[in-house]
Each structure stands twice: as structure tokens, then as C-alpha cells.
Design a protein around this motif. Structure first.
Motif, mmCIF file in Angstrom:
data_model
loop_
_atom_site.group_PDB
_atom_site.id
_atom_site.type_symbol
_atom_site.label_atom_id
_atom_site.label_comp_id
_atom_site.label_asym_id
_atom_site.label_seq_id
_atom_site.Cartn_x
_atom_site.Cartn_y
_atom_site.Cartn_z
ATOM 1 N N TYR A 38 -70.688 -29.671 7.621
ATOM 2 C CA TYR A 38 -70.512 -28.568 6.832
ATOM 3 C C TYR A 38 -69.117 -28.214 6.702
ATOM 4 N N ASN A 39 -68.804 -28.224 5.223
ATOM 5 C CA ASN A 39 -67.277 -27.990 5.026
ATOM 6 C C ASN A 39 -66.381 -28.848 5.728
ATOM 7 N N ASP A 65 -75.432 -33.145 4.787
ATOM 8 C CA ASP A 65 -74.506 -32.420 4.146
ATOM 9 C C ASP A 65 -75.153 -30.821 4.169
ATOM 10 N N ASP A 66 -74.949 -30.124 5.262
ATOM 11 C CA ASP A 66 -75.545 -28.924 5.296
ATOM 12 C C ASP A 66 -75.182 -27.798 4.388
ATOM 13 N N SER A 68 -72.554 -27.659 2.079
ATOM 14 C CA SER A 68 -71.113 -27.357 2.062
ATOM 15 C C SER A 68 -70.660 -26.916 0.717
ATOM 16 N N ASN A 94 -77.226 -24.084 3.564
ATOM 17 C CA ASN A 94 -76.667 -24.117 4.850
ATOM 18 C C ASN A 94 -77.758 -23.787 5.696
#
Length: 293
Positions: A38-39, A65-66, A68, A94
Motif C-alpha cells: 500500500y503506497n 496492491d491494496d 495504492s 484499500n
């Protein structure tokens, strides 16, 4: 004509053999690395290099990729074009690391799985050493050691080892019933210093809780009690970065106690359903005191 036909047949067979060998892919994957992101764009370039230098080559790296909002998805998408071992699962919003890990688990194919965090440092022999030990002894869970550093690079030595007065000899195989009063306290409930046999996880339907913080504890503690063979090695194989300002543990710091209560409640329910609570009651009480005091 017969000679020409035989010659063409031989050429085709040779071409097919060379083609298959040139594009050879292993019949099985030794380790699936499951990594929620995440990011995480600041860590990804170095992370790609760390996995490129792994001495074990037969692994898959599954990024989730949660949701991002930075360039995380773009950077991973560019990298997977260069390395067929990299997989990318994109979640539109997210959902939390627990759900992301569960999603990654569903897509894994390795003999063993490991859940890692994108902001940590992984030694080149991380995958090869853990897989070698775990497969040699055919264990369900392998626990390994690590270094610890704060975000300012100062060593947090006292935080380094998550083994608390380990009541069983290092480098020997044991089962949860060998240490019933200490099974939840011999090592904390984090997944990133452990390798799990994938068939064992699937067979027992082990899952991460879908909560904002401490979502990994329930998974690890239920794995402890369901395992038949556990092994602990003092090999140091990664550096854990503590108090990273972008980590979930910092973002949801104020929700920690409620998440701990959720873990303890779910763990107790699990043990009661499996008729294991009386066996591990003392260790459960120790864990409760550790968390809530």
C-alpha cells in the motif's frame, strides 16, 4: 520421399526439444512470497533488487496492491514484464493487509509460503536457507531470526528476537503438545519471520483476520496449535524496520487494543471449536496478560 519425411520428423523433434528447454519452467515452485503493498513505491526499486539477488531462483513473488494511490501499481506492472516470477493482484480499494494476504494465499502455488512486508530488508539467502531447512525436516512451520532497526537506522537490539525464553532446544523439531504451556509465547504472532508449508495452511483453512491492525496474530497462533512439526533456527535472514511512519502499525496505532481483543476472542473461539482450549489454556492466559497489561 521416405528419407525426406524421416528427416523432417527428426528436425521437428529436435526443434521441439530445444524449444521446450529454452523456455523451460520448473514443474513446481519452491516458495511463494506473498507481499501486500500500500503506497510502497519508495521501497520497490530496492525490493526488486533484493529478490533478483536471491540465491533461490525457483520462487514466485505475489504482490497484492491494496488500493495504492501512488505509483506502486505502475512500478510492479513494469517489473513483471521483466521477470515472469512476479505476479500482481490489484485491489480497487484499500481492504487491509489481512484481506490482501488471504487473496495472495489463494493465488499461491509454492510448496512453502512466506508473508513479507515491502519495507523490510531481505538477505540474499532468505528463501534458499528457509526452504532448505523446512524441506529437509518436512516441517509445517519454520521460525527464523532477524535483525531489527528503527526507521532512523538505529538498532533496536532488544526487540530483535521474538523468541521468549524458548523452552525447547534450537534446531530441533517439536510439536505444540511438547510445549503446551508456552505455545503462544515462545514466538510472537508475526508471519514475516516464518515459513509455512502451503498444504498445511490450505488443509487447515488458516486465514488472516480482516481487521486494521494485528491481523496476523490469529493466523500465526492458530497455525502453531494445528502444526505437527515446528522448527526454530537462529539463522538471521532479514532486517525488520520498526516504527516506519507509513506502516499499518503506526497508521492505526490508536486501534491496537481493540484489534488485540478481537484476536484473543477469535483465538479462544477457535480453540474451543477444535476442543483444544483446555490443552493450551495456560499459554492462552499468558498471552492475554502479555497483550492487555
Amino acid at each position: 520421399l521416405l528419407l525426406i519425411a524421416v528427416g523432417l520428423f527428426i528436425i521437428i523433434i529436435k526443434f521441439k526439444y530445444n524449444y521446450n528447454n529454452y523456455f523451460y519452467e520448473p514443474a513446481s515452485i519452491s516458495v511463494s512470497v506473498i507481499m501486500p503493498c500500500y503506497n510502497s513505491e519508495i521501497y520497490l526499486p530496492n525490493l526488486f533488487l533484493m529478490f533478483k539477488s536471491q540465491t533461490l531462483k525457483n520462487f514466485e513473488l505475489i504482490f497484492i496492491d491494496d488500493g495504492s494511490t501512488d505509483n506502486t501499481n505502475l512500478l510492479i506492472s513494469e517489473q513483471l514484464k521483466k521477470d515472469k516470477r512476479i505476479k500482481l493482484i490489484t485491489l480497487l480499494k484499500n481492504t487491509g493487509a489481512g484481506n490482501a494476504r488471504n487473496v495472495g494465499l489463494k493465488h499461491s502455488k509454492g510448496d512453502y509460503i512466506i508473508f513479507l512486508d515491502s519495507d523490510d530488508i531481505f538477505y540474499p539467502n532468505l528463501l534458499s536457507t528457509t526452504y532448505k531447512i523446512a524441506s529437509k525436516y518436512n516441517v509445517d512451520i519454520l521460525v527464523f531470526d532477524f535483525e531489527c532497526r528503527f526507521s532512523n537506522n538505529i538498532s533496536c537490539r532488544s526487540y530483535r528476537n521474538y523468541l521468549f525464553n524458548f523452552p525447547y532446544p534450537i534446531n530441533e523439531i517439536f510439536s505444540p503438545t511438547d510445549i503446551p504451556d508456552n505455545i503462544f509465547t515462545f514466538s510472537r504472532g508475526v508471519p514475516w519471520n516464518k515459513l509455512f508449508k502451503r498444504d498445511f495452511v490450505i488443509k487447515n483453512n488458516l486465514k488472516f483476520l480482516n481487521i486494521k491492525k494485528h491481523n496476523d496474530c490469529f493466523f500465526v497462533y492458530t497455525a502453531y496449535v494445528m502444526a505437527e512439526k515446528i522448527h526454530v533456527t537462529n539463522e538471521v535472514l532479514l532486517t525488520y524496520r520498526r516504527n516506519n511512519e507509513n506502516s499499518i502499525s503506526i497508521i492505526y496505532k490508536n486501534e491496537g487494543k481493540e484489534c488485540i481483543r478481537k484476536n484473543l476472542m477469535e483465538l479462544k473461539n477457535f480453540l474451543q471449536e477444535k476442543k483444544l482450549f483446555d490443552i493450551y489454556k495456560k499459554s492462552f492466559i499468558k498471552l492475554t496478560i502479555h497483550f492487555l497489561l
